[in-house]
Design a protein around this motif. Sequence first.
Motif, PDB file in Angstrom:
ATOM      1  N   MET A  51      -3.067  -4.389  -0.830  1.00  0.00           N
ATOM      2  CA  MET A  51      -3.697  -3.268  -1.528  1.00  0.00           C
ATOM      3  C   MET A  51      -3.821  -2.047  -0.630  1.00  0.00           C
ATOM      4  SD  MET A  51      -6.307  -3.328  -4.316  1.00  0.00           S
ATOM      5  CE  MET A  51      -7.144  -4.783  -3.782  1.00  0.00           C
ATOM      6  N   ALA A  55      -2.248   1.492  -1.429  1.00  0.00           N
ATOM      7  CA  ALA A  55      -3.174   2.592  -1.670  1.00  0.00           C
ATOM      8  C   ALA A  55      -2.845   3.783  -0.778  1.00  0.00           C
ATOM      9  CB  ALA A  55      -4.604   2.117  -1.429  1.00  0.00           C
ATOM     10  N   VAL A  59      -1.583   7.566  -1.903  1.00  0.00           N
ATOM     11  CA  VAL A  59      -2.214   8.826  -1.505  1.00  0.00           C
ATOM     12  C   VAL A  59      -1.187   9.752  -0.864  1.00  0.00           C
ATOM     13  CG1 VAL A  59      -3.901   9.845   0.051  1.00  0.00           C
ATOM     14  CG2 VAL A  59      -4.503   7.836  -1.251  1.00  0.00           C
ATOM     15  N   ILE A  84       4.122   9.458   6.185  1.00  0.00           N
ATOM     16  CA  ILE A  84       2.741   9.484   6.674  1.00  0.00           C
ATOM     17  C   ILE A  84       1.877   8.475   5.914  1.00  0.00           C
ATOM     18  CG2 ILE A  84       0.684  10.922   6.693  1.00  0.00           C
ATOM     19  CD1 ILE A  84       2.444  13.224   7.544  1.00  0.00           C
ATOM     20  N   ALA A  88      -0.237   5.480   7.450  1.00  0.00           N
ATOM     21  CA  ALA A  88      -1.667   5.303   7.180  1.00  0.00           C
ATOM     22  C   ALA A  88      -1.943   3.901   6.652  1.00  0.00           C
ATOM     23  CB  ALA A  88      -2.149   6.355   6.182  1.00  0.00           C
ATOM     24  N   LEU A  91      -2.009   1.666   9.495  1.00  0.00           N
ATOM     25  CA  LEU A  91      -3.273   1.886  10.206  1.00  0.00           C
ATOM     26  C   LEU A  91      -4.414   1.130   9.523  1.00  0.00           C
ATOM     27  CD1 LEU A  91      -4.813   3.539  12.395  1.00  0.00           C
ATOM     28  CD2 LEU A  91      -5.186   5.244  10.634  1.00  0.00           C
ATOM     29  N   ASN A  92      -4.453   1.204   8.182  1.00  0.00           N
ATOM     30  CA  ASN A  92      -5.486   0.464   7.439  1.00  0.00           C
ATOM     31  C   ASN A  92      -5.404  -1.028   7.724  1.00  0.00           C
ATOM     32  OD1 ASN A  92      -6.453   2.742   6.253  1.00  0.00           O
ATOM     33  ND2 ASN A  92      -5.405   2.444   4.301  1.00  0.00           N
TER      34      ASN A  92
ATOM     35  N   LEU B 159      -0.301  15.031  13.956  1.00  0.00           N
ATOM     36  CA  LEU B 159       0.248  13.938  13.160  1.00  0.00           C
ATOM     37  C   LEU B 159      -0.809  12.860  12.920  1.00  0.00           C
ATOM     38  CD1 LEU B 159       2.747  12.749  11.827  1.00  0.00           C
ATOM     39  CD2 LEU B 159       3.295  11.658  13.987  1.00  0.00           C
ATOM     40  N   VAL B 162      -3.434  13.900  10.370  1.00  0.00           N
ATOM     41  CA  VAL B 162      -3.000  13.788   8.975  1.00  0.00           C
ATOM     42  C   VAL B 162      -2.992  12.326   8.531  1.00  0.00           C
ATOM     43  CG1 VAL B 162      -1.131  14.243   7.379  1.00  0.00           C
ATOM     44  CG2 VAL B 162      -1.654  15.888   9.135  1.00  0.00           C
ATOM     45  N   ILE B 163      -2.516  11.452   9.411  1.00  0.00           N
ATOM     46  CA  ILE B 163      -2.471  10.024   9.054  1.00  0.00           C
ATOM     47  C   ILE B 163      -3.876   9.498   8.814  1.00  0.00           C
ATOM     48  CG2 ILE B 163      -1.943   7.732   9.965  1.00  0.00           C
ATOM     49  CD1 ILE B 163       0.497   8.904  11.281  1.00  0.00           C
ATOM     50  N   GLU B 164      -4.815   9.896   9.677  1.00  0.00           N
ATOM     51  CA  GLU B 164      -6.191   9.430   9.513  1.00  0.00           C
ATOM     52  C   GLU B 164      -6.799   9.949   8.211  1.00  0.00           C
ATOM     53  OE1 GLU B 164      -8.324   7.547  11.269  1.00  0.00           O
ATOM     54  OE2 GLU B 164      -7.142   7.053  13.025  1.00  0.00           O
ATOM     55  N   VAL B 166      -5.171  10.685   5.454  1.00  0.00           N
ATOM     56  CA  VAL B 166      -4.578   9.917   4.352  1.00  0.00           C
ATOM     57  C   VAL B 166      -5.205   8.535   4.285  1.00  0.00           C
ATOM     58  CG1 VAL B 166      -2.456   8.863   3.529  1.00  0.00           C
ATOM     59  CG2 VAL B 166      -2.414  11.182   4.345  1.00  0.00           C
ATOM     60  N   SER B 167      -5.430   7.930   5.459  1.00  0.00           N
ATOM     61  CA  SER B 167      -6.058   6.612   5.499  1.00  0.00           C
ATOM     62  C   SER B 167      -7.471   6.671   4.924  1.00  0.00           C
ATOM     63  CB  SER B 167      -6.073   6.122   6.935  1.00  0.00           C
ATOM     64  OG  SER B 167      -6.980   5.081   7.101  1.00  0.00           O
ATOM     65  N   LEU B 169      -8.554   8.877   2.696  1.00  0.00           N
ATOM     66  CA  LEU B 169      -8.464   9.097   1.256  1.00  0.00           C
ATOM     67  C   LEU B 169      -8.056   7.826   0.516  1.00  0.00           C
ATOM     68  CD1 LEU B 169      -6.792  12.605   1.062  1.00  0.00           C
ATOM     69  CD2 LEU B 169      -9.120  12.023   0.456  1.00  0.00           C
ATOM     70  N   SER B 170      -7.322   6.937   1.216  1.00  0.00           N
ATOM     71  CA  SER B 170      -6.839   5.748   0.522  1.00  0.00           C
ATOM     72  C   SER B 170      -7.985   4.816   0.146  1.00  0.00           C
ATOM     73  CB  SER B 170      -5.817   5.012   1.372  1.00  0.00           C
ATOM     74  OG  SER B 170      -6.458   4.327   2.417  1.00  0.00           O
ATOM     75  N   ILE B 173      -8.651   4.816  -3.468  1.00  0.00           N
ATOM     76  CA  ILE B 173      -7.780   4.019  -4.342  1.00  0.00           C
ATOM     77  C   ILE B 173      -8.111   2.544  -4.203  1.00  0.00           C
ATOM     78  CG2 ILE B 173      -5.402   3.487  -4.926  1.00  0.00           C
ATOM     79  CD1 ILE B 173      -5.286   6.281  -5.070  1.00  0.00           C
ATOM     80  N   SER B 174      -8.213   2.074  -2.952  1.00  0.00           N
ATOM     81  CA  SER B 174      -8.319   0.629  -2.762  1.00  0.00           C
ATOM     82  C   SER B 174      -9.666   0.096  -3.241  1.00  0.00           C
ATOM     83  CB  SER B 174      -8.097   0.268  -1.292  1.00  0.00           C
ATOM     84  OG  SER B 174      -9.101   0.792  -0.487  1.00  0.00           O
ATOM     85  N   VAL B 177      -9.562  -0.148  -7.241  1.00  0.00           N
ATOM     86  CA  VAL B 177      -8.494  -1.028  -7.730  1.00  0.00           C
ATOM     87  C   VAL B 177      -8.844  -2.481  -7.469  1.00  0.00           C
ATOM     88  CG1 VAL B 177      -6.118  -1.704  -7.315  1.00  0.00           C
ATOM     89  CG2 VAL B 177      -6.668   0.675  -7.633  1.00  0.00           C
ATOM     90  N   LEU B 239     -18.662  -2.818   1.068  1.00  0.00           N
ATOM     91  CA  LEU B 239     -17.761  -1.765   1.526  1.00  0.00           C
ATOM     92  C   LEU B 239     -18.440  -0.404   1.433  1.00  0.00           C
ATOM     93  CD1 LEU B 239     -14.367  -2.991   0.117  1.00  0.00           C
ATOM     94  CD2 LEU B 239     -14.996  -2.709   2.490  1.00  0.00           C
ATOM     95  N   LEU B 242     -20.344  -0.203   4.501  1.00  0.00           N
ATOM     96  CA  LEU B 242     -19.477   0.058   5.661  1.00  0.00           C
ATOM     97  C   LEU B 242     -19.104   1.535   5.722  1.00  0.00           C
ATOM     98  CD1 LEU B 242     -16.927  -2.893   5.887  1.00  0.00           C
ATOM     99  CD2 LEU B 242     -19.085  -2.588   7.045  1.00  0.00           C
ATOM    100  N   ASP B 246     -19.997   4.251   8.621  1.00  0.00           N
ATOM    101  CA  ASP B 246     -19.063   5.166   9.273  1.00  0.00           C
ATOM    102  C   ASP B 246     -19.555   6.599   9.161  1.00  0.00           C
ATOM    103  OD1 ASP B 246     -17.477   3.142   9.995  1.00  0.00           O
ATOM    104  OD2 ASP B 246     -15.867   3.524   8.570  1.00  0.00           O
TER     105      ASP B 246
END
Lengths: 101, 251
Positions: A51, A55, A59, A84, A88, A91-92, B159, B162-164, B166-167, B169-170, B173-174, B177, B239, B242, B246
């Motif tokens: 997931m 996810a 994004v 990217i 990410a 990374l998750n 870089l 941006v990855i962090e 996106v992570s 923001l994800s 979704i997770s 869902v 969660l 959690l 954070d």
Amino acid sequence: MSETPGGGERSLKERLDAARKRQGLGLPSKPNRPVDPTEGSALSLGLRVGMELVAAMLVGVAIGWGLDRWLGTRPVFLGVFILIGGAAGVLNVWRIVAPRQ
Amino acid sequence: MAAEHSSIDALGQFELHTTLGALGHSVNFTQANLLMLVCSALILALMYFGMRPSAIVPGRLQAGAELAYKFVHDMCVEQIGEEGRKFFPFVFTLFFFILIGNLLGLLPYSFTYTSHIAVTFALALAVFLLSTGVAIYIHGWHFLSYFVPEGSPKILLPLLFVIEVVSYLSRLISLPVRLFANMMAGHVMMEVFASFMVMMAGAGTVGVVAAFFPQAINVILIGFELLVAALQAYVFALLTCLYLHDAVHLH
């Protein structure tokens, strides 16, 4: 009874502190790293990993697609943000499976 | 509903219908809305009637209410830290809204509003906005350092940032869902096995005997669904804690 009054007071204070700590009323302490909610079965861990990957990718795709639509540069940002988003997602997953320090 | 046309209609149970007659129809008051109100009323009733006696030796209802209170309270303090008390009302509401909603959905003729992504997404959006808002309120611009991993080389910073992001923001979704997929999958499975049973029972004497097997599976599934209902509510609340942790502590 045999202790000096000062010593007795201190031990009472210590015991009070211990009792407060037990009840969670003591001074704010550094909270230990929260437990992992999915320390359960391998199935739930696998589902969670899948997931998280999807996810993050979603994004990334959404941001890339939106930027392209806004700036009219299809498919530049979509390609960049898919990569990217994938990063990410990894990374998750790393956050989930990383060994505790 | 699958019996009439002898095909499996596993998703029909998630359709929304207006309830409460013409009045409900005119304002699009669906069974999901009705069950949300029932759920809220149940929680309020548990708290009101549970705490009204405020006896030193609690009765059954009071013990239940106190247990519910203490369970969420401990989770907040344990996961977020001492500041967690501030978020107790939010987490408590969230946990019991999802838990009672999941459990109500297991009753016959009922409806599971947590099996709709719109509902779970709205809940997750509230969590996301709150945790982000708290982080900005407490840390100000320093909040952005959450997206910068420690000890990363300067040249990679844009870089990684941006990855962090996106992570981060994800989560949006997770989180919904997970809840929605679990609830929906369980109800679809039960519907499918119930349809098997009805179809087999319509196929003569052998079929009637064979129909006991899907029925047995459904009995097991109900127990499993009870577990999933409680577990998913717990995971959602945990969660949330959690994420708030954070937000309060940054890392």
